[in-house]
Design an enzyme around this catalytic site. Structure first.
Site, PDB file in Angstrom:
ATOM      1  N   ARG A   1       0.836  -1.193   0.000  1.00 52.94           N
ATOM      2  CA  ARG A   1       0.000   0.000   0.000  1.00 52.94           C
ATOM      3  C   ARG A   1       0.881   1.258   0.000  1.00 52.94           C
ATOM      4  NH1 ARG A   1      -3.947   2.724   4.637  1.00 52.94           N
ATOM      5  NH2 ARG A   1      -4.919   4.192   3.197  1.00 52.94           N
ATOM      6  N   HIS A   2       0.332   2.333  -0.547  1.00 58.10           N
ATOM      7  CA  HIS A   2       1.023   3.620  -0.575  1.00 58.10           C
ATOM      8  C   HIS A   2       1.208   4.192   0.829  1.00 58.10           C
ATOM      9  CE1 HIS A   2      -2.771   5.599   0.365  1.00 58.10           C
ATOM     10  NE2 HIS A   2      -3.334   4.824  -0.542  1.00 58.10           N
TER      11      HIS A   2
ATOM     12  N   HIS B   1      -2.939   0.046  -3.557  1.00 61.57           N
ATOM     13  CA  HIS B   1      -3.850   0.583  -2.545  1.00 61.57           C
ATOM     14  C   HIS B   1      -4.075  -0.419  -1.420  1.00 61.57           C
ATOM     15  CE1 HIS B   1      -4.796   3.817  -5.408  1.00 61.57           C
ATOM     16  NE2 HIS B   1      -4.642   2.863  -6.320  1.00 61.57           N
TER      17      HIS B   1
END
Length: 285
Positions: free
Chosen positions: A27-28, A211
């Site tokens: 995930r970012h 994400h």
């Protein structure tokens, strides 16, 4: 300098260097809109000029109209550093990254760039931007973000981007999907993209930067697990912190399996905004 954290294969007696293939989905990092709410209103003047209002605001951002950031938030500096820390851990010689794919969301591109900088791979590995890796479209029923083109992303972020990459799904295709996509459709979309990535790369380890939902949506059908219902999907996404990652291994029998993460996550504490007048108001004047 590589991380001192010990990488694990997730399987007793097996070293990660002997894994035939690995798929890492991350995930970012921390995003401006979730950290600061309506940051656009406070950081842009009427002429559209940006100025930071907090030390955790980027000193400079890509020159875009303010409205372009409404659905395509940048990272905070802490978010960028989270990516760099992940990259440092990933630089351990026990794991090698051979291919990198990234969602077109700016927060993912910036995270990917910092991961590669932290791992020392930013000059040697070109990033493939894949619109099909974007998050669940049901969260964007009104309008999809306006993403940077690969050339704009390379110029704006300094990333090493593969400008010759032909994505499995182009942005226009997502426009046609976004109104009616269910969460099970989303899983199918991600699975198709991942299958295309695996078959097109043939060999080597793959890093996907995307994400919170991607950690499961990019792997669940790959490892042959049942799809979750809507409530389970929503609850799962809410439990995925920044820079969390999933770790899939292609075992000796030719099947993909989910194993434990290679290293710990990036944990940070909540730090409230410094309100100078309020902090001193209760003290003797």
């Amino acid at each position: 300098m590589g991380s001192k954290l010990r990488l694990t294969s997730g399987m007793e007696g097996e070293e990660s260097v002997n894994s035939p293939r690995r798929l890492i989905t991350v995930r970012h990092g921390e995003r401006m809109d979730l950290a600061f709410g309506d940051w656009i209103r406070s950081c842009f003047d009427k002429q559209g000029k940006y100025s930071p209002k907090d030390l955790n605001h980027p000193r400079r951002i890509i020159d875009r109209p303010p409205r372009a950031y409404l659905n395509d938030s940048p990272l905070t500096p802490i978010g960028e550093f989270q990516g760099f820390l992940f990259g440092q851990a990933l630089s351990d010689p026990a794991i090698e990254i051979n291919h990198v794919f990234c969602s077109p969301a700016l927060r993912c591109l910036q995270t990917c760039h910092n991961i590669l900088k932290g791992s020392g791979l930013n000059e040697t590995l070109a990033v493939n931007i894949e619109p099909g890796l974007f998050e669940y479209l049901g969260d964007h029923v009104n309008i999809l973000p306006t993403w940077l083109s690969p050339k704009e992303a390379a110029a704006g972020t300094g990333m090493n981007i593969n400008l010759d990459y032909v994505p499995s799904i182009i942005s226009q295709d997502l426009l046609n999907l976004h109104i009616n996509e269910s969460h099970t459709d989303y899983y199918s979309r991600c699975h198709t993209i991942v299958q295309n990535i695996i078959s097109s790369t043939n060999s080597g380890n793959i890093l996907i930067v995307a994400h919170a939902s991607s950690l499961d949506s990019c792997t669940r059908m790959l490892i042959g697990k049942e799809l979750p219902n809507w409530n389970s999907f929503q609850q799962h996404v809410g439990r995925i912190p920044y820079l969390a990652h999933s770790n899939c291994l292609l075992n000796k029998s030719g099947k993909w399996e989910m194993i434990k993460p290679m290293f710990p996550g990036v944990t940070i504490s909540l730090n409230q905004r410094f309100d100078y007048p309020s902090a001193w108001s209760m003290l003797p004047q």
